[in-house]
Design a protein around this motif. Structure first.
Motif: not given
Length: 441
Positions: A40-52
């Motif tokens: 889902k994070q890739f489908q919405d193109s909103c991925y971030t390294d900061i959260f994980p």
């Protein structure tokens, strides 16, 4: 008059704030829960390294970077991570990771504003408006909160602005806090050698060494193995997303597509050294001394194009240097379009890999296939190569350089501005044929 208004500090701050608001809005789907679902994070193109990485680097468990947990980033980034973690200590554990992202995004937004203003200072009073190309850069906006790279961008821009203001010591202090000072100091050494300003370079370099030691030495002493994680991590990485080596490896190209680590490291190093050698000859043999940002851009572009990894957020480093090196829309806009294409392409490809390579179940958008991914990867590579070619042309033919065509020399050059050559390599010209000599063709 319009240029003066567009280049005013208030307009640049407003444009930067607007760009960061768009960057934050782009991450809203993840803040609403998409980052808990891998596809889902890739489908919405909103991925971030900061959260994980708030969890992955031990910050959520109260571990200090380096002394409590190895960190794959330079010390200054680790310090920024810890400051944000401290600020969310008293927040409910349920939302603490999200708040860590929000606090970090606020810090990075400030860095973006600083970077834009520093770029405007380095552009000179007549072209401050061009800093809007940084503030409103689609590549910068989309990648702003993927990682902590805006810190590096701001410090590099501050270093160039300090040098432009003839405060070489401050330039050294600003630039040395991050890992890629050679982007500045290599070109600076070449230009100071050409103009006989090596004493000023030595002072700036000494300040950089002192700043680097002040930031790094305490951690080196307290946790030497954890401090070295960043450097060993970079050396031990295989060809990864975004790099031309990843494309070569996928298609099993002879020699270039060797997937083994040692040959890959050698190939990457050889091509980078060859590119830097060519830039060195260009710097010392060009008919007119190149401008500082031109060489900085070429060195960084060479590093990215030959590196084993080219993550989307790395392009943040390149944006201010591209504007300083060539403050024109073409082919800057073309490059930005390829960056947008790659930004959405990499997330689509990760969905495809998850679905086909890992057997994951995905509903909705199914991503893009391998062929499309490598198409956008190659488009970005070629766009940076094209922009680099235009910069080289501007160096070889200074009348084509929009900055020098309007009477300026090197607004970001500091003491190099209007400096006379003391050393220039004069390459031998091809011997002209004697009159009446037979043509080989």
């Amino acid at each position: 008059m319009l240029a003066a208004v567009l280049g005013s500090t208030s307009v640049l701050i407003a444009a930067s704030a607007f760009g960061m608001a768009l960057a934050f809005a782009e991450k809203v789907p993840c803040r609403s829960g998409a980052w808990y679902s891998y596809p889902k994070q890739f489908q919405d193109s909103c991925y971030t390294d900061i959260f994980p990485l708030y969890y992955g680097e031990g910050l959520a468990a109260g571990k200090l970077p380096y002394t409590g947990h190895p960190v794959e980033y330079p010390v200054l980034i680790g310090g920024a991570m810890q400051v944000a973690a401290w600020l969310v200590t008293n927040v409910s554990e349920v939302i603490r990771g999200r708040e860590f992202f929000d606090v970090t995004a606020g810090l990075l937004a400030v860095c973006a504003v600083v970077g834009v203003l520093a770029t405007a200072r380095a552009l000179g009073p007549d072209r401050r408006w061009a800093a809007l190309l940084v503030a409103l850069s689609p590549a910068l906006i989309l990648n702003a909160f993927v990682n902590w790279d805006l810190i590096a961008m701001a410090l590099t821009a501050l270093g160039i602005a300090a040098w432009a203001a003839r405060r070489g010591v401050w330039a050294g202090l600003a630039v040395a806090a991050k890992f890629y000072p050679l982007v500045i100091f290599g070109p600076l050494l070449l230009l100071c050698l050409r103009t006989g300003q090596l004493r000023e370079f030595a002072k700036t370099f000494a300040a950089a060494v002192c700043a680097w030691l002040a930031v790094n030495l305490p951690v080196m002493i307290a946790a030497p193995s954890s401090w070295a994680t960043f450097y060993t991590f970079s050396k031990d990485r295989y060809a990864d997303w975004g790099s031309i080596w990843y494309l070569f490896e996928h298609f099993n190209l002879p020699v270039l597509g060797n997937g083994q680590l040692s040959p890959l490291n050698r190939l990457s190093a050889v091509f980078l050294v060859a590119a830097v050698a060519a830039i060195t000859v260009l710097a010392l043999a060009a008919p007119r001394r190149p401008r500082l940002p031109q060489l900085c851009f070429l060195v960084l572009a060479a590093f990215l194009m030959t590196n084993k990894v080219w993550s989307p957020q790395y392009d943040i480093w390149l944006v201010p240097l591209a504007v300083l090196a060539r403050p024109r829309l073409w082919p800057y806009v073309l490059w930005q379009l390829t960056e947008v294409g790659y930004f959405f392409g990499i997330w689509g490809y990760l969905i495809f890999v998850y679905r086909t390579g890992q057997g994951g179940v995905v509903t909705g958008y199914q991503g893009i296939s391998t062929g499309w991914y490598f198409a956008v990867l190659l488009a970005r590579f070629l766009a940076v190569a094209l922009l680099s070619a235009y910069v080289v042309r501007d160096i070889l033919y200074p009348e084509q350089d929009v900055v020098r065509a309007h009477g300026s020399d090197d607004p970001a050059g500091g003491i190099l501005d209007q400096a006379e050559d003391r050393l220039r390599i004069r390459l031998p010209r091809p011997r002209s044929r004697r009159p009446g000599a037979a043509s080989a063709s």
